[in-house]
Design a protein around this motif. Structure first.
Motif, PDB file in Angstrom:
ATOM      1  N   SER A  73      54.400  40.934 -67.214  1.00  0.00           N
ATOM      2  CA  SER A  73      54.877  41.246 -65.946  1.00  0.00           C
ATOM      3  C   SER A  73      55.322  42.639 -65.723  1.00  0.00           C
ATOM      4  CB  SER A  73      55.858  39.856 -65.411  1.00  0.00           C
ATOM      5  OG  SER A  73      57.084  40.256 -66.118  1.00  0.00           O
ATOM      6  N   ILE A  76      57.881  44.379 -59.454  1.00  0.00           N
ATOM      7  CA  ILE A  76      57.195  44.303 -58.053  1.00  0.00           C
ATOM      8  C   ILE A  76      58.073  44.939 -57.116  1.00  0.00           C
ATOM      9  CG2 ILE A  76      56.085  43.109 -55.846  1.00  0.00           C
ATOM     10  CD1 ILE A  76      55.295  40.894 -58.237  1.00  0.00           C
ATOM     11  N   TYR A 156      46.082  40.270 -65.001  1.00  0.00           N
ATOM     12  CA  TYR A 156      47.268  40.716 -64.218  1.00  0.00           C
ATOM     13  C   TYR A 156      46.904  40.476 -62.703  1.00  0.00           C
ATOM     14  CZ  TYR A 156      51.505  42.664 -62.247  1.00  0.00           C
ATOM     15  OH  TYR A 156      52.522  43.010 -61.497  1.00  0.00           O
ATOM     16  N   ASP A 159      46.029  37.283 -61.334  1.00  0.00           N
ATOM     17  CA  ASP A 159      47.374  36.474 -60.967  1.00  0.00           C
ATOM     18  C   ASP A 159      48.428  36.965 -59.941  1.00  0.00           C
ATOM     19  OD1 ASP A 159      46.669  34.635 -62.877  1.00  0.00           O
ATOM     20  OD2 ASP A 159      47.889  35.479 -64.396  1.00  0.00           O
ATOM     21  N   ASN A 160      48.043  38.466 -59.346  1.00  0.00           N
ATOM     22  CA  ASN A 160      48.883  39.188 -58.646  1.00  0.00           C
ATOM     23  C   ASN A 160      48.035  39.913 -57.370  1.00  0.00           C
ATOM     24  OD1 ASN A 160      51.984  39.240 -60.046  1.00  0.00           O
ATOM     25  ND2 ASN A 160      50.233  39.420 -61.703  1.00  0.00           N
ATOM     26  N   GLN A 161      46.957  39.296 -56.952  1.00  0.00           N
ATOM     27  CA  GLN A 161      46.476  39.848 -55.618  1.00  0.00           C
ATOM     28  C   GLN A 161      47.291  39.888 -54.605  1.00  0.00           C
ATOM     29  OE1 GLN A 161      42.299  38.300 -55.091  1.00  0.00           O
ATOM     30  NE2 GLN A 161      42.923  36.755 -56.793  1.00  0.00           N
ATOM     31  N   ASP A 162      48.099  39.022 -54.320  1.00  0.00           N
ATOM     32  CA  ASP A 162      49.014  39.246 -53.126  1.00  0.00           C
ATOM     33  C   ASP A 162      49.946  40.510 -53.028  1.00  0.00           C
ATOM     34  OD1 ASP A 162      48.383  36.998 -51.496  1.00  0.00           O
ATOM     35  OD2 ASP A 162      48.977  35.784 -53.296  1.00  0.00           O
ATOM     36  N   PRO A 163      50.846  40.710 -54.242  1.00  0.00           N
ATOM     37  CA  PRO A 163      51.307  41.990 -54.163  1.00  0.00           C
ATOM     38  C   PRO A 163      50.702  43.129 -54.471  1.00  0.00           C
ATOM     39  CG  PRO A 163      51.805  40.887 -56.168  1.00  0.00           C
ATOM     40  CD  PRO A 163      51.138  39.980 -55.294  1.00  0.00           C
ATOM     41  N   ILE A 164      49.580  43.071 -55.193  1.00  0.00           N
ATOM     42  CA  ILE A 164      48.741  44.291 -55.112  1.00  0.00           C
ATOM     43  C   ILE A 164      48.031  44.682 -53.670  1.00  0.00           C
ATOM     44  CG2 ILE A 164      46.506  45.159 -55.989  1.00  0.00           C
ATOM     45  CD1 ILE A 164      47.059  43.303 -58.661  1.00  0.00           C
ATOM     46  N   TYR A 270      53.880  51.770 -58.898  1.00  0.00           N
ATOM     47  CA  TYR A 270      53.634  50.233 -59.095  1.00  0.00           C
ATOM     48  C   TYR A 270      52.301  50.143 -59.735  1.00  0.00           C
ATOM     49  CZ  TYR A 270      52.528  45.461 -58.402  1.00  0.00           C
ATOM     50  OH  TYR A 270      52.021  44.164 -58.666  1.00  0.00           O
ATOM     51  N   TYR A 271      51.314  50.901 -59.290  1.00  0.00           N
ATOM     52  CA  TYR A 271      49.812  50.586 -60.012  1.00  0.00           C
ATOM     53  C   TYR A 271      49.750  51.138 -61.341  1.00  0.00           C
ATOM     54  CZ  TYR A 271      48.423  49.293 -55.309  1.00  0.00           C
ATOM     55  OH  TYR A 271      48.308  48.551 -54.106  1.00  0.00           O
ATOM     56  N   ILE A 274      51.327  48.936 -63.748  1.00  0.00           N
ATOM     57  CA  ILE A 274      50.564  47.637 -64.210  1.00  0.00           C
ATOM     58  C   ILE A 274      49.281  48.226 -65.472  1.00  0.00           C
ATOM     59  CG2 ILE A 274      48.397  46.330 -63.534  1.00  0.00           C
ATOM     60  CD1 ILE A 274      49.567  46.474 -60.584  1.00  0.00           C
TER      61      ILE A 274
END
Length: 625
Positions: A73, A76, A156, A159-164, A270-271, A274
């Motif tokens: 993780s 975010i 990742y 699992d994290n499409q929404d915040p991306i 942020y990206y 990741i």
């Protein structure tokens, strides 16, 4: 830990056991079943084939699962919180009047996202040095280790499409659906292709040798890492444009420095975390990859840096001239993608126009038209032209404009990245109308009642556009749909080829001869037949254009190899039996110049004589006859 999975299925009246272990797949007949459970012979063969195929697929998937991604993780951004609204800036701009920092804001609302410290030359030097150190160890990793990193990254993302998506929307103004298509889907597809086919593209490639003179040699081409490469990417797809070159470059064994646009500096933080998180989770140095932001005056320090082995540039043509001039100082190779004025040709025999119109709408308005392979011109032949005008006018006038914050109620078009080009877009529309075009929707800046500081342009439909109009020649990069009339197939092709751009294109119709002609004669790097931009979703294909749209290719095997040193290697096939030796007659110092000349003439004739007699004479010269 050892693992074994077993299951049973029926084939030809027998119960068959299938057992999968770590490295093997085995079958065994467990028991014969009563005759009434048997299948007819024809069906049993089919069932056998299907079961064998499914078992093979299961086995491949299970073996691949041994390298599944490692969970991890990263923090975010707090702005992704649904309750975060942010305070709109008085005058939204990335430049601050009080300091040198990059002032980040949401173009849909004008809300401040914070500030990012731009890189100075010494920061660029430090990033390249640390990447070079990490790359030494990374280059020694196996393809399995690199695949594990990519699977970890993919896990990742899934699992994290929404915040991306939310971060991309906040920083670039697009909608969630646009982010799903342009940011997440294509990135996942790129990772999948590299996982499945990347190793094959980078394995040494055997080449043919010259017979008979070099029949004792083996020759091959090897694809080796360049070291540290760079990518200077545009703001329109902040997630995908950042990760795309990282995926290719790291799998090829390189370190990479990605310079993103100042317009999307906030999301890049942020990206890149990741990517670094995936490297750390897999036991590798996060210094392998770096994302830097800098103002234009500092960028030449990166593009002319001797520590960079290759540069991928995605952006505008004027900036590309500066990048190419800068890179030429140290002869750094370039791959340049400069956008386009892509045409979609709609032929008279096109079936189901409403369905085709849906594809055209996505092609024009994806990411509010801020799409390098977006459809910038629709060229239709006479029979379909009026129907297409009617369909598009109805749909475009119904498009809803708004922010990611309104997605719960439905938004079709988001904001554009900046209001800096609104006057240019309005002037282009006005000039076209003055020359005979009709504006059936939009054409102006939109003042959003809820977000007065947001950057919105009304979805526009401009019809009866001709090639002589400026808007038909210049890249719009906004939510403007242009419809142009062509008299026939040849005229449609001529109109499509009338600009300096030549990136991609599309053609719709049923006559295969016409479709093939358009695909063959349209000047561009890529063509979709009865579809839009599918050549980009299919990552096995190289991406790029010609003419004013740039040169070089990324994606596919060609893209992977473009960030490699192509090393040609020749070696003896049977080193203990045959190897190169210099005949005394041509050994330095020459003892007899005339004899040496006859010998070399004979050598050429033996190797390349067009007739048997010529080769025989060549042998005679070699022997001194």
């Amino acid at each position: 830990m050892a693992m074994r999975v077993s299951f049973d299925f029926l084939v030809s009246g027998f119960k068959i056991g299938c057992s999968v272990s770590r490295d093997s797949l085995s079958f065994s007949t467990l028991e014969a079943l009563p005759s009434q459970e048997s299948l007819p012979s024809g069906q049993s063969v089919l069932v056998s084939i299907v079961c064998a195929f499914l078992s093979y697929v299961f086995f491949k998937q299970w073996r691949a699962s041994r390298f599944n991604g490692v969970p991890y993780s990263v923090p975010i951004p707090e702005q992704v919180d649904p309750d975060w609204k942010g305070e709109a800036m008085m005058h939204p701009s990335i430049k601050s009047n009080t300091d040198y920092l990059i002032q980040c804001y949401a173009p849909a609302t004008g809300a401040s996202l914070g500030k990012v410290t731009p890189a100075y030359p010494e920061d660029i030097d430090a990033a390249i040095r640390s990447s070079a150190v990490a790359q030494v160890q990374w280059a020694k990793t196996s393809f399995d280790e690199r695949r594990k990193f990519l699977r970890t990254l993919l896990k990742y993302i899934l699992d994290n499409q929404d915040p991306i998506a939310a971060v991309a929307c906040l920083d670039s103004g697009k909608t969630k659906v646009d982010a799903a298509f342009g940011e997440i889907l294509v990135t996942a597809e790129k990772i999948k292709w590299v996982l499945n086919h990347g190793e094959k593209a980078l394995l040494p490639e055997k080449r043919e040798n010259s017979w008979p003179l070099q029949c004792y040699k083996k020759v091959e081409l090897r694809y080796e890492p360049l070291g540290v490469v760079a990518a200077c990417v545009s703001w329109n797809y902040p997630f995908h444009n950042l990760l795309g070159p990282i995926i290719s470059s790291t799998f090829a064994g390189n370190g990479i420095i990605v310079k993103g646009s100042e317009q999307t500096a906030w999301s890049s933080q942020y990206y890149i975390s990741i990517v670094k998180g995936a490297l750390v989770a897999c036991g590798h140095s996060p210094d392998l990859v770096h994302s830097i932001m800098c103002w234009p005056e500092v960028a030449p320090h990166l593009t002319s840096h001797p520590g960079i082995g290759h540069i991928t540039f995605i952006g505008s043509r004027p900036v590309a001239h500066h990048v190419a001039a800068s890179a030429s100082k140290v002869l750094t190779p370039l791959c340049i993608e400069l956008g386009g004025k892509d045409a979609a040709i709609i032929l008279d025999d096109t079936a189901n126009l409403p369905s085709v119109a849906s594809i055209l709408m996505r092609g024009v308005f994806q990411s509010c038209g801020q799409n390098c392979v977006g459809i910038e011109r629709i060229i239709a032949t006479p029979k379909v032209y009026p129907t297409l005008v009617s369909i598009l006018e109805s749909r475009i006038n119904k498009l809803r404009i708004g922010s990611i914050l309104d997605d719960v109620t439905g938004v079709d078009c988001g904001a554009v990245i900046s209001d800096a080009h609104f006057s240019r877009l309005e002037a282009l529309v006005e000039q076209a109308v003055s020359l005979g075009a009709r504006c059936l929707a939009g054409g102006k800046k939109y003042n959003h009642p809820k977000y007065p500081k947001g950057h919105y342009f009304t979805p526009t439909l401009l019809v009866d556009v001709t090639p002589s109009m400026a808007i038909a020649q210049h890249e719009v990069f906004g939510p403007i749909c242009l419809l142009m009339r062509a008299s026939d197939v040849g005229d449609a092709i001529s109109i499509a080829n009338s600009t300096e751009y030549a990136l991609g294109g599309s053609v719709f119709g049923r006559n295969q001869k016409d479709l093939d002609r358009v695909a063959r004669e349209m000047h561009c790097g890529m063509v979709s037949i009865n579809d839009f931009a599918v050549y980009y979703l299919n990552q096995s294909l190289p991406f790029g254009g010609v003419k004013g749209s740039g040169y070089g290719r990324f994606a596919g095997a060609e893209g992977l190899r473009s960030v490699c040193n192509l090393k040609a290697v020749a070696r003896d096939r049977f080193p203990r039996i045959a190897s190169t030796a210099i005949p005394p007659v041509v050994d330095y110092p020459l003892k007899d110049g005339e004899r040496a000349w006859r010998f070399t003439k004979g050598l050429v004739e033996v190797g390349y004589g067009e007739t048997v007699m010529r080769r025989v004479k060549g042998v005679g010269k070699l022997m001194g006859l």
